[in-house]
Write a protein that holds these residues in place. Structure first.
Motif, PDB file in Angstrom:
ATOM      1  N   GLU A 118       0.837  -1.202   0.000  1.00  0.00           N
ATOM      2  CA  GLU A 118       0.000   0.000   0.000  1.00  0.00           C
ATOM      3  C   GLU A 118       0.875   1.256   0.000  1.00  0.00           C
ATOM      4  O   GLU A 118       0.588   2.232  -0.708  1.00  0.00           O
ATOM      5  CB  GLU A 118      -0.923   0.012   1.229  1.00  0.00           C
ATOM      6  CG  GLU A 118      -1.976  -1.084   1.254  1.00  0.00           C
ATOM      7  CD  GLU A 118      -3.029  -0.938   0.172  1.00  0.00           C
ATOM      8  OE1 GLU A 118      -3.160   0.165  -0.394  1.00  0.00           O
ATOM      9  OE2 GLU A 118      -3.712  -1.935  -0.126  1.00  0.00           O
ATOM     10  N   PHE A 119       1.943   1.223   0.796  1.00  0.00           N
ATOM     11  CA  PHE A 119       2.868   2.360   0.821  1.00  0.00           C
ATOM     12  C   PHE A 119       3.498   2.569  -0.560  1.00  0.00           C
ATOM     13  O   PHE A 119       3.617   3.700  -1.040  1.00  0.00           O
ATOM     14  CB  PHE A 119       3.963   2.144   1.871  1.00  0.00           C
ATOM     15  CG  PHE A 119       5.094   3.140   1.759  1.00  0.00           C
ATOM     16  CD1 PHE A 119       4.941   4.448   2.213  1.00  0.00           C
ATOM     17  CD2 PHE A 119       6.302   2.784   1.166  1.00  0.00           C
ATOM     18  CE1 PHE A 119       5.962   5.378   2.086  1.00  0.00           C
ATOM     19  CE2 PHE A 119       7.330   3.693   1.035  1.00  0.00           C
ATOM     20  CZ  PHE A 119       7.160   4.996   1.494  1.00  0.00           C
ATOM     21  N   PHE A 167      13.156   4.285  -4.108  1.00  0.00           N
ATOM     22  CA  PHE A 167      12.001   3.777  -3.369  1.00  0.00           C
ATOM     23  C   PHE A 167      12.429   3.084  -2.074  1.00  0.00           C
ATOM     24  O   PHE A 167      11.849   3.305  -1.012  1.00  0.00           O
ATOM     25  CB  PHE A 167      11.186   2.798  -4.222  1.00  0.00           C
ATOM     26  CG  PHE A 167      10.234   1.969  -3.413  1.00  0.00           C
ATOM     27  CD1 PHE A 167       9.073   2.524  -2.885  1.00  0.00           C
ATOM     28  CD2 PHE A 167      10.521   0.635  -3.109  1.00  0.00           C
ATOM     29  CE1 PHE A 167       8.211   1.772  -2.093  1.00  0.00           C
ATOM     30  CE2 PHE A 167       9.667  -0.121  -2.327  1.00  0.00           C
ATOM     31  CZ  PHE A 167       8.506   0.458  -1.815  1.00  0.00           C
ATOM     32  N   SER A 168      13.432   2.227  -2.165  1.00  0.00           N
ATOM     33  CA  SER A 168      13.876   1.464  -0.987  1.00  0.00           C
ATOM     34  C   SER A 168      14.318   2.395   0.135  1.00  0.00           C
ATOM     35  O   SER A 168      13.984   2.178   1.311  1.00  0.00           O
ATOM     36  CB  SER A 168      15.031   0.526  -1.372  1.00  0.00           C
ATOM     37  OG  SER A 168      14.609  -0.417  -2.343  1.00  0.00           O
ATOM     38  N   LYS A 169      15.059   3.444  -0.200  1.00  0.00           N
ATOM     39  CA  LYS A 169      15.511   4.413   0.807  1.00  0.00           C
ATOM     40  C   LYS A 169      14.319   5.090   1.475  1.00  0.00           C
ATOM     41  O   LYS A 169      14.275   5.251   2.693  1.00  0.00           O
ATOM     42  CB  LYS A 169      16.414   5.464   0.158  1.00  0.00           C
ATOM     43  CG  LYS A 169      17.861   5.050   0.012  1.00  0.00           C
ATOM     44  CD  LYS A 169      18.682   6.205  -0.539  1.00  0.00           C
ATOM     45  CE  LYS A 169      20.166   5.829  -0.637  1.00  0.00           C
ATOM     46  NZ  LYS A 169      20.956   6.930  -1.230  1.00  0.00           N
ATOM     47  N   GLU A 170      13.330   5.483   0.644  1.00  0.00           N
ATOM     48  CA  GLU A 170      12.152   6.176   1.170  1.00  0.00           C
ATOM     49  C   GLU A 170      11.372   5.254   2.114  1.00  0.00           C
ATOM     50  O   GLU A 170      10.940   5.673   3.192  1.00  0.00           O
ATOM     51  CB  GLU A 170      11.260   6.623   0.009  1.00  0.00           C
ATOM     52  CG  GLU A 170      10.018   7.401   0.423  1.00  0.00           C
ATOM     53  CD  GLU A 170      10.312   8.792   0.933  1.00  0.00           C
ATOM     54  OE1 GLU A 170       9.419   9.389   1.564  1.00  0.00           O
ATOM     55  OE2 GLU A 170      11.443   9.295   0.706  1.00  0.00           O
ATOM     56  N   LYS A 174      10.792   5.536   6.237  1.00  0.00           N
ATOM     57  CA  LYS A 174       9.447   5.627   6.835  1.00  0.00           C
ATOM     58  C   LYS A 174       9.193   4.522   7.858  1.00  0.00           C
ATOM     59  O   LYS A 174       8.095   4.413   8.404  1.00  0.00           O
ATOM     60  CB  LYS A 174       8.379   5.549   5.737  1.00  0.00           C
ATOM     61  CG  LYS A 174       8.373   6.736   4.772  1.00  0.00           C
ATOM     62  CD  LYS A 174       7.879   8.017   5.441  1.00  0.00           C
ATOM     63  CE  LYS A 174       7.776   9.150   4.419  1.00  0.00           C
ATOM     64  NZ  LYS A 174       7.341  10.414   5.055  1.00  0.00           N
ATOM     65  N   GLY A 175      10.207   3.673   8.085  1.00  0.00           N
ATOM     66  CA  GLY A 175      10.068   2.642   9.119  1.00  0.00           C
ATOM     67  C   GLY A 175       9.644   1.278   8.619  1.00  0.00           C
ATOM     68  O   GLY A 175       9.423   0.367   9.428  1.00  0.00           O
ATOM     69  N   LEU A 178      13.080  -4.070   5.859  1.00  0.00           N
ATOM     70  CA  LEU A 178      13.676  -4.581   4.629  1.00  0.00           C
ATOM     71  C   LEU A 178      13.142  -5.974   4.280  1.00  0.00           C
ATOM     72  O   LEU A 178      12.948  -6.284   3.102  1.00  0.00           O
ATOM     73  CB  LEU A 178      15.201  -4.628   4.769  1.00  0.00           C
ATOM     74  CG  LEU A 178      15.983  -5.157   3.557  1.00  0.00           C
ATOM     75  CD1 LEU A 178      15.691  -4.314   2.317  1.00  0.00           C
ATOM     76  CD2 LEU A 178      17.483  -5.186   3.857  1.00  0.00           C
ATOM     77  N   GLU A 179      12.876  -6.808   5.308  1.00  0.00           N
ATOM     78  CA  GLU A 179      12.416  -8.176   5.012  1.00  0.00           C
ATOM     79  C   GLU A 179      11.107  -8.173   4.231  1.00  0.00           C
ATOM     80  O   GLU A 179      10.860  -9.039   3.387  1.00  0.00           O
ATOM     81  CB  GLU A 179      12.255  -8.982   6.300  1.00  0.00           C
ATOM     82  CG  GLU A 179      11.211  -8.455   7.261  1.00  0.00           C
ATOM     83  CD  GLU A 179      11.057  -9.312   8.507  1.00  0.00           C
ATOM     84  OE1 GLU A 179      10.617 -10.473   8.367  1.00  0.00           O
ATOM     85  OE2 GLU A 179      11.384  -8.813   9.597  1.00  0.00           O
ATOM     86  N   PHE A 180      10.244  -7.173   4.481  1.00  0.00           N
ATOM     87  CA  PHE A 180       8.968  -7.111   3.775  1.00  0.00           C
ATOM     88  C   PHE A 180       9.107  -6.433   2.411  1.00  0.00           C
ATOM     89  O   PHE A 180       8.385  -6.759   1.477  1.00  0.00           O
ATOM     90  CB  PHE A 180       7.923  -6.408   4.638  1.00  0.00           C
ATOM     91  CG  PHE A 180       7.721  -7.066   5.966  1.00  0.00           C
ATOM     92  CD1 PHE A 180       7.358  -8.399   6.045  1.00  0.00           C
ATOM     93  CD2 PHE A 180       7.947  -6.373   7.150  1.00  0.00           C
ATOM     94  CE1 PHE A 180       7.195  -9.029   7.267  1.00  0.00           C
ATOM     95  CE2 PHE A 180       7.789  -6.993   8.369  1.00  0.00           C
ATOM     96  CZ  PHE A 180       7.413  -8.328   8.433  1.00  0.00           C
TER      97      PHE A 180
END
Length: 660
Positions: A118-119, A167-170, A174-175, A178-180
């Motif tokens: 969703e994010f 995207f990964s950094k953002e 935002k909390g 990484l596993e998800f």
């Protein structure tokens, strides 16, 4: 955390038939609705919805509950998510209370994947609309395709930046863990632990479930990089299974049910362009070969599919297999092709709504006409090729489950192909017989394997009907259906007559059913043996004691979710044809001419008898086989219990058989 006031408002407002109607095509059946099970593969409806009781029951899978339970089962929502979904559907403002750390930690892994997806959808959408790169590349591409701002918003279209890890950094910032990010396929972790965005420099098409949850993405590259795939999809994951989803189903579901037809296309832009043109009942298989699971998804909403192809003959032939799969599911299928050089996207873009509707109506062909016209050019005057074509059409007809439909198609095939019906019927019979034989052979193999396992397993015992389970369940059913009803019951009292002798006197007195059951079980010091029934019984009795009037809707609203499945099963039992011969097992089934008090009394007496019978069996086990053993006390006690059984039999007005 959602406030209790909001939850109560949602329960009071939501209508189960409306909620389920968004996912399953429901048809009126008396005071209820029925439809095909969304949880199993079936052709005959066994899914019932009761607007009066505000519950549903799926007899094929055994599942059931209220509207919340349906969303949790069908969409894999958590309880709060189901509440939020219904609040949004019915425009109810959500009041929040502070969530504890324990509640936050309770969110499961799958839910975390949904949250990440969703994010990502929001991130890609915002990047498209508000970043310079997104507007210059992504937005301009969509505008070139003719998509309006409203359409872009409706489908949540987006853009993923060209940067390696934007995207990964953002997301990490935002909390989000990484596993998800990795398990959803949005982020690729290289061997050197360097992070890489999967969808770099692509326009993004979010793929949603029927309820609108983001499951995955399709990304289209806009450069001429020959090494990169033109379209890239999210990998398979716990929340995304490509063969089980259809692009556009969330936007199309209501229109499909309303129009009673679904247009099936191949690509994302085909769906979007049709939708923008005013035809909303359209979905895509997203470039993959059509699967039975995708067809069943449509089958829940309509029996009618119109497959739309472009004019590419080679592509048409490759897609014929999908038609047979649709027929196997018992659905009606038509095919419509577009002129050479056009696909659904390009044709819809340049055609007005009225002309597009007229074209689809005029050019949608029955699948036999379509197959014949497609393959006849190859056959021409070659009798061997023509015979193969006819045989191929009959193979398709053999896939249809309905015999009447098959016969009608045979007549149509006879007319189009100029061949006698008798030959076609004979060929069809051979094919059907072959399918039956293969199915029978498979069944026998499975049975044989089962017999081997059964014979080799020393612990295997045939399943027995659990009598006590049935009786205790019947008591719960009586409380649910008649608990607050008042009726006249007979009380058996011990009184002294004028001579001072104790005798049995019968008096009639009014009780509410729940009071009668409660007092009877208390008198006998009986506690239900089944833990679930015992908990439901206590919950019901407490509710009756606290509430002046029993309101089924209110009770179900406050019902513990652990009890919901069993309570729903019991309430919907009268919608199902009774499969068990309960009377033969001395389990009472209420007849229409039987009073409630009689029904209650007989059920309690039968439960008493069963429990006494168990005591007798235990006593028999205590009798010593030794010649000089004194069993007189045990035998005397057993005889007293036998007399009690005879008294039960007398009260019930019938001879009771032994359970053993």
């Amino acid at each position: 955390m959602i406030s209790k006031n909001t939850i109560d408002t949602v329960f009071e407002t939501a209508r189960v038939e409306e909620v389920i109607g968004d996912f399953v095509q429901l048809k009126r059946a008396g005071s209820n609705f029925k439809g095909l099970s969304p949880f199993s593969n079936e052709r005959s409806p066994s899914f019932m919805v009761s607007p009066v009781k505000q519950i549903w029951k799926d007899f094929s899978s055994g599942k059931g509950g209220n509207s919340i339970a349906f969303l949790m089962e069908h969409e894999h929502f958590t309880y709060p998510e189901a509440i939020r979904y219904l609040a949004k559907k019915y425009n109810i403002e959500i009041e929040e209370t502070e969530q504890t750390e324990a509640e936050k930690a309770n969110v499961d892994l799958k839910e975390s994947m949904f949250l990440v997806s969703e994010f990502a959808q929001k991130y890609f959408h915002d990047t498209l609309l508000h970043s310079d790169e997104g507007k210059a590349i992504g937005l301009s591409y969509f505008k070139e395709r003719g998509f309006s701002n409203e359409t872009i918003k409706k489908f949540g279209l987006g853009y993923s930046p060209e940067s390696w890890d934007a995207f990964s950094k953002e997301a990490l910032g935002k909390g989000y863990k990484l596993e998800f990010l990795e398990s959803t396929g949005l982020t690729i972790v290289k061997d050197d632990q360097k992070l890489l965005d999967r969808f770099r420099a692509r326009v993004m098409f979010p793929i949603q479930s029927m309820s609108g949850r983001t499951l995955g993405f399709g990304g289209r590259i806009l450069t001429n990089d020959k090494k990169a795939a033109k379209y890239l999809n999210s990998p398979e994951s716990d929340i995304y299974h490509k063969s089980k989803v259809l692009y556009g189903i969330y936007q199309a579901k209501q229109a499909i049910a309303k129009q009673n037809n679904c247009f099936l296309v191949e690509g994302y832009t085909d769906v979007i362009q049709f939708n923008q043109a005013g035809i909303e009942n359209v979905v895509a298989s997203s470039g993959t070969a059509l699967t039975p699971d995708q067809i069943r998804l449509i089958n829940r909403l309509t029996k009618n599919i119109t497959v739309l192809f472009d004019g590419d003959a080679a592509g048409l032939r490759a897609s014929i297999r999908g038609i047979d799969l649709i027929l196997e599911e018992g659905m009606n299928v038509k095919v419509c092709t577009f002129p050479d050089g056009d696909d659904p996207d390009s044709f819809a873009r340049k055609t007005s709504y009225e002309d597009l509707i007229a074209y689809l109506d005029t050019n949608a062909k029955d699948f036999i006409q379509f197959k014949a016209s497609l393959l006849m050019d190859d056959a021409k005057n070659d009798p061997v090729k023509k015979a193969d074509l006819i045989r191929e059409i009959v193979v398709s007809i053999s896939k249809i489950p309905d015999r009447i439909q098959r016969e009608i198609y045979i007549q149509e095939c006879s007319r189009i192909m100029d061949i006698s019906e008798q030959v076609l019927v004979s060929t069809l019979a051979q094919l059907v017989q072959k399918d039956i034989a293969e199915t029978g052979k498979k069944f026998k193999q499975e049975q044989k394997a089962f017999e081997v396992v059964k014979n080799e397993d020393p612990t295997y015992t045939p399943e027995k009907i659990d009598i006590l389970y049935g009786l205790e369940r019947k008591i719960i059913e009586i409380l649910l259906l008649y608990g607050n009803v008042e009726d006249e019951f007979e009380d058996v009292l011990m009184k002294a007559n004028e001579e001072g002798e104790i005798e049995t006197v019968t008096e009639k007195k009014n009780y509410k059913v729940y009071q009668r059951i409660y007092l009877s079980l208390q008198e006998d010091e009986v506690e239900l043996a089944n833990p679930l029934f015992r908990d439901i019984y206590n919950d019901l009795i407490n509710y009756f004691h606290q509430a002046e009037n029993f309101n089924m809707e209110h009770y179900l609203m406050q019902l513990n979710q652990d009890f919901a499945q069993e309570v729903t099963d019991i309430l919907m039992e009268d919608e199902k044809v009774t499969l068990h011969n309960w009377e033969a097992q001395n389990i009472i089934v209420k007849q229409k001419n039987q009073s409630i008090s009689q029904y209650v009394s007989e059920t309690i007496l039968t439960l008493r008898w069963f429990l006494v019978d168990k005591i007798i069996e235990e006593l028999k086990g205590e009798i010593s086989p030794e010649p000089n053993a004194d069993n007189s006390e045990t035998l005397s006690t057993a005889m007293d219990y036998y007399k009690l059984i005879n008294s039960f039999s007398s009260k019930l007005g019938r001879v009771m058989s032994r359970y053993h």
